[in-house]
Design an enzyme around this catalytic site. Sequence first.
Site, PDB file in Angstrom:
ATOM      1  N   LEU A  50       0.812  -1.216   0.000  1.00  0.00           N
ATOM      2  CA  LEU A  50       0.000   0.000   0.000  1.00  0.00           C
ATOM      3  C   LEU A  50       0.844   1.264   0.000  1.00  0.00           C
ATOM      4  O   LEU A  50       0.324   2.360  -0.233  1.00  0.00           O
ATOM      5  CB  LEU A  50      -0.942   0.007   1.198  1.00  0.00           C
ATOM      6  CG  LEU A  50      -2.034  -1.066   1.210  1.00  0.00           C
ATOM      7  CD1 LEU A  50      -2.828  -1.006   2.506  1.00  0.00           C
ATOM      8  CD2 LEU A  50      -2.967  -0.927   0.008  1.00  0.00           C
ATOM      9  N   TYR A 138      -4.895  -0.514  16.555  1.00  0.00           N
ATOM     10  CA  TYR A 138      -5.649  -1.056  15.427  1.00  0.00           C
ATOM     11  C   TYR A 138      -7.027  -0.405  15.329  1.00  0.00           C
ATOM     12  O   TYR A 138      -7.436   0.083  14.255  1.00  0.00           O
ATOM     13  CB  TYR A 138      -5.776  -2.573  15.589  1.00  0.00           C
ATOM     14  CG  TYR A 138      -6.822  -3.205  14.709  1.00  0.00           C
ATOM     15  CD1 TYR A 138      -6.668  -3.262  13.332  1.00  0.00           C
ATOM     16  CD2 TYR A 138      -7.983  -3.749  15.260  1.00  0.00           C
ATOM     17  CE1 TYR A 138      -7.637  -3.839  12.522  1.00  0.00           C
ATOM     18  CE2 TYR A 138      -8.950  -4.332  14.469  1.00  0.00           C
ATOM     19  CZ  TYR A 138      -8.778  -4.373  13.095  1.00  0.00           C
ATOM     20  OH  TYR A 138      -9.749  -4.939  12.297  1.00  0.00           O
ATOM     21  N   LYS A 142      -8.927   2.268  12.485  1.00  0.00           N
ATOM     22  CA  LYS A 142     -10.238   2.117  11.857  1.00  0.00           C
ATOM     23  C   LYS A 142     -11.104   3.353  12.084  1.00  0.00           C
ATOM     24  O   LYS A 142     -11.888   3.746  11.217  1.00  0.00           O
ATOM     25  CB  LYS A 142     -10.916   0.856  12.377  1.00  0.00           C
ATOM     26  CG  LYS A 142     -10.174  -0.433  12.020  1.00  0.00           C
ATOM     27  CD  LYS A 142      -9.941  -0.556  10.513  1.00  0.00           C
ATOM     28  CE  LYS A 142      -9.265  -1.856  10.139  1.00  0.00           C
ATOM     29  NZ  LYS A 142      -9.070  -1.982   8.666  1.00  0.00           N
TER      30      LYS A 142
END
Length: 269
Positions: A50, A138, A142
């Site tokens: 990415l 994490y 999000k």
Amino acid sequence: MPAPRTVLLTGAAGGLGTLMRGLLPAHGHELRLLDMRPVEGEPDAIVADLADREALREAVRGVDAVLHLAGISLESTFDKILRANIEGTYHLYEAAREEGVRRIVFASSNHAVGFTPRPRGDDPLIPVGTPHRPDTFYGLSKSFGEDLAQFYWDKYGMETVSVRIGSCFPEPSNVRMLSVWMSPADGARLFHAALTAQDVGHTVVYGSSANTRLWWDLSSARALGYDPQDDSERYAAKLIAEQGELDPDNPDHAHLGGHFCTRPPVWPH
């Protein structure tokens, strides 16, 4: 919006990506696959990180939509989360914007709101509008992804459905999952609805099956046309016999995010 002819599936070699590779074509989607490692049995899959912005532009060129599953899916160091989940998602959105892709389905997570107390007894279901309360770096990534999606809708008119996924596995493996489990078949149904519904702007939905022990509100997902067919309750007796009911005095059971709030599993790579 007609069903997309071609969908870029990022994270195609991962657990959820592998499930969707097998299930989404039956819903009429032609998949273009991307992962940072080779995808077994898929010699035409794009192998790219990415961070490779030129490769991302080439990958999104000509697709009708993106299902973005790539990234770290457990807890890790902030630096690793920053690179994979925060910067990586930004790079994907920029590539999509530059190539004129108008729809992204973003794999968010219940861990974006993981410190939200879980419902008990007659408590109401957790709404999608509940404030972000990430339980890990994490989960924080999000939360960022959802806000990034809102920004790209408001500024550039790029539509996103952010799916706060619970636990998508062939069957639940613990008592908490009875409330947040999404069967792979229902996962494909939800992603299909998110890819094809009209006028979504930026819509946040919870991703689970229609579980008897459901903790959150599925109304925004149903408004997209999602019609879940499965319920974790058929696994309940066995799991409860093995593990017992959730304990209100156990810190692992107090919040939506479960043990991610207290002792999160760490990404092994």
